[in-house]
Design a protein around this motif. Structure first.
Motif, PDB file in Angstrom:
ATOM      1  N   VAL A 163      34.239   4.455  10.131  1.00  0.00           N
ATOM      2  CA  VAL A 163      35.046   5.515   9.582  1.00  0.00           C
ATOM      3  C   VAL A 163      34.885   5.794   8.033  1.00  0.00           C
ATOM      4  O   VAL A 163      34.377   7.026   7.473  1.00  0.00           O
ATOM      5  CB  VAL A 163      36.794   5.607  10.617  1.00  0.00           C
ATOM      6  N   ASP A 164      35.125   4.726   6.949  1.00  0.00           N
ATOM      7  CA  ASP A 164      35.760   5.397   5.914  1.00  0.00           C
ATOM      8  C   ASP A 164      34.133   4.734   5.783  1.00  0.00           C
ATOM      9  O   ASP A 164      33.902   5.807   4.950  1.00  0.00           O
ATOM     10  CB  ASP A 164      36.020   3.444   4.976  1.00  0.00           C
ATOM     11  N   GLY A 165      33.232   4.844   6.175  1.00  0.00           N
ATOM     12  CA  GLY A 165      31.267   4.701   5.623  1.00  0.00           C
ATOM     13  C   GLY A 165      31.152   6.387   5.478  1.00  0.00           C
ATOM     14  O   GLY A 165      30.180   6.329   4.997  1.00  0.00           O
ATOM     15  N   VAL A 166      31.801   6.739   6.868  1.00  0.00           N
ATOM     16  CA  VAL A 166      31.987   8.622   7.433  1.00  0.00           C
ATOM     17  C   VAL A 166      31.676   9.124   6.481  1.00  0.00           C
ATOM     18  O   VAL A 166      31.143  10.396   6.287  1.00  0.00           O
ATOM     19  CB  VAL A 166      31.950   8.587   8.700  1.00  0.00           C
ATOM     20  N   LEU A 167      33.421   8.943   6.119  1.00  0.00           N
ATOM     21  CA  LEU A 167      33.864   9.880   5.419  1.00  0.00           C
ATOM     22  C   LEU A 167      33.532   9.836   3.685  1.00  0.00           C
ATOM     23  O   LEU A 167      33.368  10.659   3.226  1.00  0.00           O
ATOM     24  CB  LEU A 167      35.354   9.389   4.979  1.00  0.00           C
ATOM     25  N   GLU A 168      33.016   8.627   3.244  1.00  0.00           N
ATOM     26  CA  GLU A 168      31.866   8.665   2.455  1.00  0.00           C
ATOM     27  C   GLU A 168      30.785   9.617   2.233  1.00  0.00           C
ATOM     28  O   GLU A 168      30.803  10.413   0.835  1.00  0.00           O
ATOM     29  CB  GLU A 168      31.249   7.700   1.692  1.00  0.00           C
ATOM     30  N   LYS A 169      30.268   9.402   3.569  1.00  0.00           N
ATOM     31  CA  LYS A 169      28.436  10.744   3.382  1.00  0.00           C
ATOM     32  C   LYS A 169      29.039  12.033   3.922  1.00  0.00           C
ATOM     33  O   LYS A 169      28.690  12.691   3.304  1.00  0.00           O
ATOM     34  CB  LYS A 169      27.941   9.561   5.283  1.00  0.00           C
ATOM     35  N   LEU A 170      30.288  12.531   4.508  1.00  0.00           N
ATOM     36  CA  LEU A 170      31.234  13.473   4.658  1.00  0.00           C
ATOM     37  C   LEU A 170      31.275  13.588   3.456  1.00  0.00           C
ATOM     38  O   LEU A 170      31.126  15.236   2.622  1.00  0.00           O
ATOM     39  CB  LEU A 170      32.053  14.123   5.334  1.00  0.00           C
ATOM     40  N   ASP A 171      32.291  13.493   2.235  1.00  0.00           N
ATOM     41  CA  ASP A 171      32.565  13.533   1.372  1.00  0.00           C
ATOM     42  C   ASP A 171      30.891  14.100   0.333  1.00  0.00           C
ATOM     43  O   ASP A 171      30.462  15.200  -0.618  1.00  0.00           O
ATOM     44  CB  ASP A 171      33.155  12.560   0.074  1.00  0.00           C
ATOM     45  N   VAL A 198      26.457  18.776   7.648  1.00  0.00           N
ATOM     46  CA  VAL A 198      28.402  18.405   7.328  1.00  0.00           C
ATOM     47  C   VAL A 198      28.941  18.256   8.506  1.00  0.00           C
ATOM     48  O   VAL A 198      29.258  17.388   8.812  1.00  0.00           O
ATOM     49  CB  VAL A 198      29.042  19.136   6.632  1.00  0.00           C
ATOM     50  N   LEU A 199      27.984  19.939   9.150  1.00  0.00           N
ATOM     51  CA  LEU A 199      28.841  19.386  11.365  1.00  0.00           C
ATOM     52  C   LEU A 199      28.340  18.163  11.628  1.00  0.00           C
ATOM     53  O   LEU A 199      29.007  17.584  12.149  1.00  0.00           O
ATOM     54  CB  LEU A 199      28.270  20.416  11.647  1.00  0.00           C
ATOM     55  N   PHE A 200      27.496  17.557  11.606  1.00  0.00           N
ATOM     56  CA  PHE A 200      26.246  16.454  11.938  1.00  0.00           C
ATOM     57  C   PHE A 200      27.371  15.534  11.774  1.00  0.00           C
ATOM     58  O   PHE A 200      27.566  14.413  12.983  1.00  0.00           O
ATOM     59  CB  PHE A 200      24.825  16.181  11.695  1.00  0.00           C
ATOM     60  N   THR A 201      27.704  14.753  10.374  1.00  0.00           N
ATOM     61  CA  THR A 201      28.010  14.094  10.039  1.00  0.00           C
ATOM     62  C   THR A 201      29.674  14.045   9.668  1.00  0.00           C
ATOM     63  O   THR A 201      30.113  13.168  10.898  1.00  0.00           O
ATOM     64  CB  THR A 201      28.245  13.788   8.687  1.00  0.00           C
ATOM     65  N   LEU A 202      30.048  15.373  10.825  1.00  0.00           N
ATOM     66  CA  LEU A 202      31.227  15.531  11.366  1.00  0.00           C
ATOM     67  C   LEU A 202      31.478  14.909  12.793  1.00  0.00           C
ATOM     68  O   LEU A 202      32.723  14.529  13.263  1.00  0.00           O
ATOM     69  CB  LEU A 202      32.539  17.385  11.700  1.00  0.00           C
ATOM     70  N   ALA A 203      30.705  15.528  13.388  1.00  0.00           N
ATOM     71  CA  ALA A 203      30.352  15.066  15.048  1.00  0.00           C
ATOM     72  C   ALA A 203      30.532  13.903  14.927  1.00  0.00           C
ATOM     73  O   ALA A 203      31.336  12.857  16.146  1.00  0.00           O
ATOM     74  CB  ALA A 203      29.444  15.447  15.266  1.00  0.00           C
ATOM     75  N   ASN A 204      29.819  12.827  14.341  1.00  0.00           N
ATOM     76  CA  ASN A 204      29.843  11.237  13.904  1.00  0.00           C
ATOM     77  C   ASN A 204      31.117  10.927  13.989  1.00  0.00           C
ATOM     78  O   ASN A 204      30.819  10.210  13.691  1.00  0.00           O
ATOM     79  CB  ASN A 204      28.332  10.582  13.246  1.00  0.00           C
ATOM     80  N   LEU A 205      31.352  11.249  12.193  1.00  0.00           N
ATOM     81  CA  LEU A 205      32.819  10.513  12.593  1.00  0.00           C
ATOM     82  C   LEU A 205      34.291  10.850  13.599  1.00  0.00           C
ATOM     83  O   LEU A 205      34.795   9.979  13.791  1.00  0.00           O
ATOM     84  CB  LEU A 205      33.685  11.723  10.943  1.00  0.00           C
ATOM     85  N   ALA A 206      33.362  12.218  14.343  1.00  0.00           N
ATOM     86  CA  ALA A 206      34.702  11.979  15.531  1.00  0.00           C
ATOM     87  C   ALA A 206      34.393  10.931  16.601  1.00  0.00           C
ATOM     88  O   ALA A 206      35.221  10.025  17.363  1.00  0.00           O
ATOM     89  CB  ALA A 206      33.951  13.659  16.312  1.00  0.00           C
ATOM     90  N   ARG A 207      32.752  10.934  16.586  1.00  0.00           N
ATOM     91  CA  ARG A 207      32.411   9.428  17.168  1.00  0.00           C
ATOM     92  C   ARG A 207      32.439   8.617  16.951  1.00  0.00           C
ATOM     93  O   ARG A 207      33.345   7.502  17.908  1.00  0.00           O
ATOM     94  CB  ARG A 207      30.691   9.102  17.439  1.00  0.00           C
ATOM     95  N   HIS A 208      32.473   7.920  15.853  1.00  0.00           N
ATOM     96  CA  HIS A 208      33.149   6.624  15.386  1.00  0.00           C
ATOM     97  C   HIS A 208      35.064   6.375  14.962  1.00  0.00           C
ATOM     98  O   HIS A 208      35.378   4.883  15.358  1.00  0.00           O
ATOM     99  CB  HIS A 208      33.429   6.865  13.701  1.00  0.00           C
ATOM    100  N   MET A 209      35.776   7.688  16.124  1.00  0.00           N
ATOM    101  CA  MET A 209      37.260   7.927  16.089  1.00  0.00           C
ATOM    102  C   MET A 209      37.677   8.172  17.579  1.00  0.00           C
ATOM    103  O   MET A 209      38.717   7.774  18.066  1.00  0.00           O
ATOM    104  CB  MET A 209      37.731   8.776  15.251  1.00  0.00           C
ATOM    105  N   ASP A 210      36.202   7.594  18.193  1.00  0.00           N
ATOM    106  CA  ASP A 210      36.564   7.714  19.759  1.00  0.00           C
ATOM    107  C   ASP A 210      37.263   9.161  20.097  1.00  0.00           C
ATOM    108  O   ASP A 210      38.118   8.990  20.967  1.00  0.00           O
ATOM    109  CB  ASP A 210      37.363   6.387  20.446  1.00  0.00           C
ATOM    110  N   VAL A 211      36.365   9.790  19.465  1.00  0.00           N
ATOM    111  CA  VAL A 211      37.317  11.504  20.021  1.00  0.00           C
ATOM    112  C   VAL A 211      35.753  12.365  20.538  1.00  0.00           C
ATOM    113  O   VAL A 211      34.520  12.415  20.027  1.00  0.00           O
ATOM    114  CB  VAL A 211      38.067  12.332  18.636  1.00  0.00           C
ATOM    115  N   ASP A 212      36.398  12.569  20.835  1.00  0.00           N
ATOM    116  CA  ASP A 212      35.056  14.168  21.739  1.00  0.00           C
ATOM    117  C   ASP A 212      35.488  15.240  20.510  1.00  0.00           C
ATOM    118  O   ASP A 212      35.629  16.138  21.273  1.00  0.00           O
ATOM    119  CB  ASP A 212      35.290  14.106  23.121  1.00  0.00           C
ATOM    120  N   ALA A 213      33.530  15.014  20.325  1.00  0.00           N
ATOM    121  CA  ALA A 213      33.987  16.796  19.156  1.00  0.00           C
ATOM    122  C   ALA A 213      33.869  17.969  19.539  1.00  0.00           C
ATOM    123  O   ALA A 213      34.756  19.004  19.956  1.00  0.00           O
ATOM    124  CB  ALA A 213      32.542  16.347  18.000  1.00  0.00           C
TER     125      ALA A 213
END
Length: 263
Positions: A163-171, A198-213
């Motif tokens: 998740v931290d890596g995705v958050l860095e990418k989101l920033d 940004v939206l693509f990265t958010l969708a994959n942040l959800a994936r790493h959080m085990d959340v359905d975007a």
């Protein structure tokens, strides 16, 4: 099985060239496909509302879509409903060797990985052409497709470590979007592209959080709808119209709506 046979007979009668329903007889796979998608979303909506009576009805409507497609395929000499159910049963047994065979899995996460591996082997055995991502349907909802693309790419190690890596990418992507917005009057396409990233990265942040975007965004939309409705009701009770209020008044109504139960 008796009720299933009854349903199949009803579908056959509806499509019968002699005495069937004119609307049903005119339909094709392409014309019915939008209804199939609509029924699937209505199933999801009933689940979200925890409406069990509604869910029963919507599952029936979705099943009817399967029966409709299978009947058209049978008429064309391609396959019938029995072929659909037989293929599904065979696939479920094949993809669950820990239930129907001697394999073992530690937990749900391990089963998910095994499931994806089974699917990959089946595609290879069928000789499905193209790369790893080529058969991800383009017609999927964008958030669902973004998560599926990320999940596929992760199989070969192309993924963020967590998740931290995705958050860095989101920033990073948000910074690029801010930069693109500075010249959107001359290069609007760049701003749109960066927003997509940004939206693509958010969708994959959800994936790493085990959340359905898709589900998360749907719930956020419902929450917004409920709170906005509360704002309208409060304004109406005071004899006011939202359109005539300034930003400060709207913000106060919004804060009040947030404090309401189930908002």
């Amino acid at each position: 099985m008796e009720e299933m046979d009854r349903l199949l007979e009803i579908m056959r009668r509806l499509r019968d060239p002699d005495g069937g329903c004119p609307w049903d007889r005119e339909q094709t796979f392409r014309t019915i496909a939008p209804y199939t998608l609509e029924e699937a979303y209505e199933v999801a909506d009933a689940i979200e509302r925890e409406d069990m009576d509604g869910l029963r009805d919507e599952l029936g409507d979705l099943l009817f879509q399967v029966v409709f497609h299978a009947r058209m395929a049978e008429e064309g000499g391609h396959f019938d409903f029995s072929d659909v159910t037989r293929g599904l049963a065979d696939k479920m047994r094949r993809r669950h060797p820990h239930v129907f065979g001697d394999a073992t899995v530690r937990d749900a996460a391990a089963q998910t990985r095994a499931w994806e591996a089974h699917k990959a082997r089946e595609r290879a055995e069928k000789g499905t052409p193209g790369g790893l991502l080529d058969d991800v349907p383009a017609t999927l909802p964008a958030l669902v497709r973004a998560q599926k693309l990320g999940r596929r790419a992760s199989r070969v190690g192309f993924d963020w470590p967590g998740v931290d890596g995705v958050l860095e990418k989101l920033d990073e992507e948000i910074a690029e979007l801010r930069d693109a917005l500075q010249d959107r009057d001359t290069r609007p396409e760049r701003a749109e592209e960066e927003l997509g990233d940004v939206l693509f990265t958010l969708a994959n942040l959800a994936r790493h959080m085990d959340v359905d975007a898709e589900s998360a965004l749907r719930r956020a939309g419902l929450k917004f709808q409920q709170r906005f409705g509360a704002m309208e009701r409060e304004a109406s009770a005071a004899g006011r119209d939202l359109a005539g209020l300034d930003a400060g008044a709207l913000e106060r109504l919004w804060d009040s709506a947030k404090d309401e139960p189930d908002s």
